[in-house]
Design an enzyme around this catalytic site. Structure first.
Site, short mmCIF file in Angstrom:
data_model
loop_
_atom_site.label_atom_id
_atom_site.label_comp_id
_atom_site.label_asym_id
_atom_site.label_seq_id
_atom_site.Cartn_x
_atom_site.Cartn_y
_atom_site.Cartn_z
N TYR A 16 -8.41 2.14 -58.89
CA TYR A 16 -7.79 0.90 -59.38
C TYR A 16 -8.83 0.04 -60.09
O TYR A 16 -9.96 -0.09 -59.62
CB TYR A 16 -7.20 0.10 -58.21
CG TYR A 16 -6.14 0.87 -57.45
CD1 TYR A 16 -4.81 0.89 -57.87
CD2 TYR A 16 -6.46 1.58 -56.29
CE1 TYR A 16 -3.83 1.59 -57.18
CE2 TYR A 16 -5.49 2.29 -55.59
CZ TYR A 16 -4.18 2.29 -56.04
OH TYR A 16 -3.23 2.99 -55.36
N LYS A 75 10.24 -13.37 -54.96
CA LYS A 75 10.12 -13.17 -56.43
C LYS A 75 10.01 -11.68 -56.75
O LYS A 75 10.36 -11.24 -57.85
CB LYS A 75 8.98 -14.01 -57.02
CG LYS A 75 7.57 -13.70 -56.49
CD LYS A 75 6.89 -12.58 -57.20
CE LYS A 75 5.60 -12.17 -56.56
NZ LYS A 75 5.02 -10.96 -57.12
N1 LIG Z 1 -1.67 -5.98 -57.82
C1 LIG Z 1 -1.55 -7.29 -58.04
O1 LIG Z 1 -1.74 -7.78 -59.17
C2 LIG Z 1 -1.20 -8.18 -56.92
C3 LIG Z 1 -0.84 -7.67 -55.70
N2 LIG Z 1 -0.52 -8.53 -54.68
C4 LIG Z 1 -0.17 -8.00 -53.38
O2 LIG Z 1 -1.26 -7.31 -52.82
C5 LIG Z 1 -0.80 -6.36 -51.87
C6 LIG Z 1 -1.50 -5.05 -52.12
O3 LIG Z 1 -0.99 -4.52 -53.33
P1 LIG Z 1 -1.85 -3.82 -54.45
O4 LIG Z 1 -3.29 -4.06 -54.30
O5 LIG Z 1 -1.21 -4.21 -55.73
O6 LIG Z 1 -1.59 -2.30 -54.12
P2 LIG Z 1 -1.55 -1.11 -55.14
O7 LIG Z 1 -0.13 -0.84 -55.45
O8 LIG Z 1 -2.50 -1.38 -56.26
O9 LIG Z 1 -2.18 0.06 -54.28
C7 LIG Z 1 -1.56 0.64 -53.18
C8 LIG Z 1 -2.39 0.34 -51.98
O10 LIG Z 1 -1.77 0.91 -50.84
C9 LIG Z 1 -2.79 1.44 -50.04
N3 LIG Z 1 -2.23 2.43 -49.12
C10 LIG Z 1 -1.46 3.48 -49.42
N4 LIG Z 1 -1.17 4.14 -48.27
C11 LIG Z 1 -1.76 3.45 -47.26
C12 LIG Z 1 -1.83 3.61 -45.85
N5 LIG Z 1 -1.20 4.62 -45.24
N6 LIG Z 1 -2.52 2.72 -45.12
C13 LIG Z 1 -3.15 1.69 -45.72
N7 LIG Z 1 -3.12 1.47 -47.06
C14 LIG Z 1 -2.44 2.35 -47.81
C15 LIG Z 1 -3.72 2.05 -51.03
O11 LIG Z 1 -4.98 2.30 -50.45
C16 LIG Z 1 -3.80 0.90 -52.00
O12 LIG Z 1 -4.63 -0.09 -51.44
C17 LIG Z 1 0.73 -6.31 -52.04
O13 LIG Z 1 1.33 -7.07 -51.03
C18 LIG Z 1 0.95 -6.97 -53.39
O14 LIG Z 1 2.23 -7.60 -53.48
C19 LIG Z 1 -0.57 -9.89 -54.83
C20 LIG Z 1 -0.93 -10.43 -56.02
C21 LIG Z 1 -1.27 -9.64 -57.16
O1 LIG Z 2 2.39 -10.90 -57.42
C1 LIG Z 2 2.04 -10.42 -58.46
C2 LIG Z 2 1.57 -11.23 -59.59
O2 LIG Z 2 1.45 -12.59 -59.24
C3 LIG Z 2 2.11 -8.93 -58.62
O3 LIG Z 2 3.42 -8.54 -58.79
P1 LIG Z 2 3.77 -6.98 -58.85
O4 LIG Z 2 3.50 -6.44 -57.48
O5 LIG Z 2 5.20 -6.88 -59.23
O6 LIG Z 2 2.87 -6.36 -59.88
#
Ligand SMILES: NC(=O)C1=CN([C@@H]2O[C@H](COP(=O)(O)OP(=O)(O)OC[C@H]3O[C@@H](n4cnc5c(N)ncnc54)[C@H](O)[C@@H]3O)[C@@H](O)[C@H]2O)C=CC1
Ligand SMILES: O=C(CO)COP(=O)(O)O
EC number: 1.1.1.94
Length: 336
Positions: free
Chosen positions: A56, A199
């Site tokens: 990532y 959202k």
């Molecule tokens: N990506 C973004 O721009 C933003 C994400 N978030 C939030 O952050 C949180 C994490 O999302 P992202 O980083 O976007 O994830 P991602 O969709 O980029 O990556 C998937 C994640 O899931 C993890 N994963 C998969 N299987 C797993 C398991 N069995 N145990 C533990 N981890 C596991 C992977 O290691 C990876 O960290 C979510 O709640 C998302 O809504 C909040 C704001 C922005």
């Molecule tokens: O919360 C987010 C941006 O503020 C990320 O949203 P998505 O998980 O839909 O990419």
């Protein structure tokens, strides 16, 4: 709370995904020390060898003098005074179950997660507070319209830190603020956390409509109706005065509903185009929290009985296999 120079803060970052990677970049480049817990040994080895996360935001290079990737969760947590949770909500319970119940004593916990604990239908901060017997003043959330991909590109972004402890919120804001990140504190932890969950449902539904061929005119009406749906639900759960037009609420809804980077919109778009839920999930290397959020919010609303047409429509498409075209057709009649 003592005021430390930024370089003396020790943060345990939990998660190997895009958001954990983006937050590690922000806080470490600002001077904090980060113990970065990733599940995968291979990813940790890759980071130690090349300074890049292989999966990532792989353009971002980390300064290993400040960032220590590791797979031993208990060690990473023990070393830190802050814990930032950035794994998808579905993995919070299995990950945190590895920790002793006293492991978070005297630490400050920030959830950067925009989802709820599936099956339990509780907010991540509520789950953590209960599991580790924490005071509300130890907890906060990171919210606001901010995609990890734009952080990697250092595009101007705004974050809001919600906590009942204004000092905790302001201190974490200081750890985030830089040339391209502005951060503001808020006392409305619950409202911000619920809105961030909801959202995702709306963005997913926007994606479904787009996948079916609906245009910008319809999406604008969908998002306007969504604001009303969110307002009704938040008011029923936590009737505080809050300005939903603030960026932590409306801004996050807009960026997720419209951005090319949104996981939830992308997932919904695939479903609208005819992918099954399973195949859409398999196609994405990332997690669309909205899929799980739909079930939690729908279940919570069984008691509240608020008018939630968008959540209900998304629920029937994702969990009852009703055709997306049928549900959007029904929604059309409910919108004003
Ligand atoms: N990506 C973004 O721009 C933003 C994400 N978030 C939030 O952050 C949180 C994490 O999302 P992202 O980083 O976007 O994830 P991602 O969709 O980029 O990556 C998937 C994640 O899931 C993890 N994963 C998969 N299987 C797993 C398991 N069995 N145990 C533990 N981890 C596991 C992977 O290691 C990876 O960290 C979510 O709640 C998302 O809504 C909040 C704001 C922005
Ligand atoms: O919360 C987010 C941006 O503020 C990320 O949203 P998505 O998980 O839909 O990419």
């Amino acid at each position: 709370m003592p005021v430390f120079p930024k370089s003396m803060h020790k943060i345990a970052m939990l998660g190997g995904g895009s958001w954990a990677t983006a937050l590690t970049k922000i806080v470490s480049e600002n001077g904090s020390h980060v113990g970065w817990w990733l599940r995968s040994k291979d990813d940790v080895q890759h980071l130690l060898r090349t300074r890049h996360n292989p999966r990532y935001l792989s353009s971002v290079a980390f300064d290993l003098a400040r960032v220590q990737p590791a797979t031993d969760l208990a060690d990473v947590v023990a070393e830190a005074d802050w814990l930032v949770l950035a794994v998808p909500a579905a993995f919070v319970q299995p990950v945190l179950d590895k920790l002793d119940r006293d492991a978070l004593k005297n630490k400050r916990i920030i959830s950067a997660i925009k989802g709820m604990i599936p099956e339990k239908n509780v907010l991540v901060t509520d789950y953590v507070a209960q599991r580790f017997r924490l005071a509300p003043e130890q907890l906060g959330v990171v919210a606001g319209p901010c995609h990890a991909e734009e952080v990697a590109l250092e595009k101007q972004s705004y974050l809001t830190i919600g906590s009942p402890d204004v000092e905790l919120a302001e201190t974490f804001c200081q750890l985030l603020r830089n040339r391209y990140v502005k951060a503001h504190p808020s006392a409305d932890l619950d409202g911000i956390e619920y809105c961030a969950v909801m959202k995702n449902i709306i963005a997913l539904t926007c994606g479904i409509a787009h996948g079916l061929g609906y245009g910008d005119n319809f999406q604008a009406v969908l998002v306007s109706n969504a604001v009303q749906e969110i307002r009704r639900f938040l008011h029923a759960l936590s009737p505080l005065p809050r300005d939903l037009s603030a960026s932590a609420y409306l801004g996050d809804l807009l960026v997720t509903a419209y951005s090319q980077f949104s996981r939830n919109r992308t997932f919904g778009n695939m479903v609208g185009r005819g992918y099954s839920v399973k195949s859409a999930q398999m196609e994405m290397n990332m997690v669309a929290e909205g899929y799980y959020a739909v079930k939690s919010i729908h279940d919570l609303n069984k008691k509240l009985k608020e008018f939630m047409p968008i959540t209900d429509a998304a629920y029937r498409v994702l969990y009852e296999k009703v055709a997306p075209a049928v549900e959007i057709e029904l929604l059309k009649e409910k919108f004003r």
